[in-house]
Design an enzyme around this catalytic site. Sequence first.
Site: not given
Length: 280
Positions: A81, A177, A206-208, A227
């Site tokens: 990544d 991110h 930047g899914g969190t 991700n």
Amino acid sequence: MPLVKLSDLVTKSDHTYAVGAFNVSDMEMAMGAIKAAEEMNAPLILQVAEGRLRYSPLDLLGPVMIAAAKRCTVPTAVHLDHGSEMETIRLALDLGFTSVMFDGSKYPLDENIARTREVVKLAKSYGADVEAEIGRVGGVEGDYKSVDILVTSVEEARQFAEESGVDALAVAIGTAHGNYKEQPVLRIDRLKEIAAAVKTPLVLHGGTGLTNEDFRACIANGIQKINIATASYDASANRIRKVAAENPQARYFEFSEAIVEGTYENVKKHMEIFGMKDKA
């Protein structure tokens, strides 16, 4: 089960689910992710970001990821990544990673395309796939400097996809991110336009911190790979703190198991959100 390629897992033909790509930094996190994938009967992408390698050297962690993926009973790809250095990308390919990401988003479009084409040529000589990024996903990946969001343009995405030859394309639609300080506003309209113009499978970084509704809107409008990194690190740290609080005399192996379980719970939760159950 043999390792699979990124292109074996992502496709533009099905918008009912996206494949989760989960960052790991040690054996325990890899074990937790695989436990979730096997239980869900879901395909899996194990990945590590170049920005985390000072904590988990690639020449040590990479073989662990490869061995873990080979033991997994569901299709599993192993991915680098946010690679930025050719030395790191080449090492990942030498170790047997089935895909690498080259992040040239800091460069002007033409230079990003040119550099990405070099990585594609190298990766194809190993039989591996390539992901790249156009636009800028905000926040900070690993130990790198934080950057502002630069939403991907439709025309640049089209040109990049056509000229670079990548197998997956990360686009910037308002995510960042790390942990969000405020709720992001996603450009689903832009995502929909890009998906209509580009044949290459699209990736969300930047899914969190996104809501379930955010994820589902992204999947419905063209995202095929998502991700997840920070959420797994946070879940593991929370489990360690819980073990320490409940048992001050806890041994090393109880903390090790906490990392496995924290990662497992987070990966399983996101796989459910992404619609991955029984998609292996």
